[in-house]
Write a protein that holds these residues in place. Structure first.
Motif, short mmCIF file in Angstrom:
data_model
loop_
_atom_site.label_atom_id
_atom_site.label_comp_id
_atom_site.label_asym_id
_atom_site.label_seq_id
_atom_site.Cartn_x
_atom_site.Cartn_y
_atom_site.Cartn_z
N CYS A 86 0.76 -1.29 0.06
CA CYS A 86 0.12 0.05 0.07
C CYS A 86 0.99 1.14 -0.05
CB CYS A 86 -0.85 0.03 1.23
SG CYS A 86 -1.97 -1.28 1.42
N ASN A 87 0.52 2.15 -0.86
CA ASN A 87 1.13 3.24 -0.67
C ASN A 87 0.13 4.31 -0.46
OD1 ASN A 87 2.56 5.69 -1.74
ND2 ASN A 87 3.47 4.94 -3.52
N GLN A 88 0.37 5.02 0.70
CA GLN A 88 -0.55 5.87 1.27
C GLN A 88 -0.34 7.31 0.94
OE1 GLN A 88 0.73 3.78 4.77
NE2 GLN A 88 -1.39 3.00 5.15
N THR A 89 0.41 7.55 0.24
CA THR A 89 0.98 8.94 -0.36
C THR A 89 -0.15 9.43 -1.50
OG1 THR A 89 2.40 8.11 -1.80
CG2 THR A 89 3.20 9.11 0.15
N GLU A 90 -0.65 8.46 -2.03
CA GLU A 90 -1.67 8.84 -2.78
C GLU A 90 -3.08 7.62 -2.85
OE1 GLU A 90 -0.12 8.10 -6.86
OE2 GLU A 90 0.57 6.12 -6.35
N SER A 91 -4.24 8.01 -3.22
CA SER A 91 -5.47 7.28 -2.90
C SER A 91 -5.27 6.20 -4.17
CB SER A 91 -6.55 7.96 -3.09
OG SER A 91 -6.71 8.46 -4.55
N ALA A 92 -5.77 5.02 -3.77
CA ALA A 92 -5.82 3.90 -4.70
C ALA A 92 -6.60 4.23 -5.93
CB ALA A 92 -6.84 2.88 -3.98
N ILE A 93 -7.63 5.02 -5.97
CA ILE A 93 -8.05 5.77 -7.23
C ILE A 93 -7.09 6.37 -8.11
CG2 ILE A 93 -9.73 7.32 -8.04
CD1 ILE A 93 -11.36 4.92 -8.19
N ASP A 94 -6.31 7.32 -7.39
CA ASP A 94 -5.38 8.17 -7.99
C ASP A 94 -4.44 7.33 -8.73
OD1 ASP A 94 -6.47 10.35 -7.23
OD2 ASP A 94 -5.11 10.93 -5.62
N ARG A 95 -3.83 6.30 -8.00
CA ARG A 95 -2.88 5.34 -8.64
C ARG A 95 -3.38 4.69 -10.08
NH1 ARG A 95 -1.37 3.69 -4.44
NH2 ARG A 95 -2.67 2.03 -3.99
#
Ligand SMILES: [Zn+2]
Ligand SMILES: [Zn+2]
Length: 237
Positions: A86-95
């Motif tokens: 999980c990359n919490q710097t961006e939202s999953a939708i952004d990714r």
């Protein structure tokens, strides 16, 4: 117990594999760890399966400052453990926005909506493909939709099982908040722990759902459904 293991190339290689795939079952994660050991470990030690958890703990210590994290999830639908990067710097939708067009993303959102709003959170393949007619923006062919579903399945967002589509382990981690906010009425919360239940167990006499683990623990002490207070009548497998 915190891991004392130093951070090595083994960790780096394992993390690279995991962030590349996004999601790995515990079995796949162990395989990735074996591969990393074979390539980077000085001697010929072979790690044990339970060392995956130690390696993940060290990785999480390191990732902490980058706002990234490897999350462990028990996916009840197929009773399997997964690791999700999980990359919490961006939202999953952004990714996803970086990888897909607006219409493709629209299909993804429609899949989430359809699964959230359907009983037992499962839909037929034909219903998925029919969602292409609802897409906002440029049309997507059925063939492209099939390709996308395949890609999303590989990435752990959705799972196909016995001819039906379900939420995948990655979605239960990355979109839990999105789903419980947007589909508050439809998404179930476990009455015992108040977390979202994707594929739990339903009471025979009332509409409540529970995590199997929560229910199993509960039934060691008590015998009635915490919602309707009727006797719980069947074993939790
Ligand atoms: Zn629970
Ligand atoms: Zn009940």
């Amino acid at each position: 117990m915190p891991s004392e293991m130093p951070y090595t190339d083994v960790h780096r290689a394992f993390l690279q594999a995991l962030s590349h795939h996004g999601t790995m079952s515990s079995k796949q994660a162990y395989k990735a760890l074996l591969g990393a050991y074979a390539r980077y470990h000085d001697d010929e030690t072979v790690p044990m399966e339970d060392q995956v958890a130690d390696v993940v703990a060290s990785i999480n210590n390191k990732l902490h400052r980058y706002n990234q994290r490897v999350k462990f999830v028990h996916f009840e639908l197929i009773n399997t453990d997964f690791y999700v990067f999980c990359n919490q710097t961006e939202s999953a939708i952004d990714r996803l926005q970086n990888c897909y067009t607006e219409s493709e993303l629209s299909l993804f959102r429609l899949m989430l909506r359809e699964l959230a709003c359907t009983e037992d959170n499962k839909i037929r393949p034909i219903a998925c493909l029919n969602l292409t007619t609802e897409i906002s923006g440029k049309a997507i062919s059925m063939m492209r939709a099939e390709e996308l579903l395949e890609e999303w399945e590989k990435a752990g967002y959705f799972v196909q099982l016995d001819g039906m589509w379900y939420f995948g382990p990655r979605t239960t981690v990355e979109f839990e908040r999105y789903l419980s906010q947007n589909f508050e009425e439809q998404m179930q919360k476990c009455k015992l722990c108040n977390e979202t239940v994707f594929y739990g167990i339903k009471c025979a006499t009332c509409p409540l759902y529970f995590h199997r683990d929560c229910m199993r623990k509960y039934l060691k002490r008590l015998t009635k459904c915490p919602g309707c207070k009727e006797m719980w009548s069947f074993p939790v497998s």
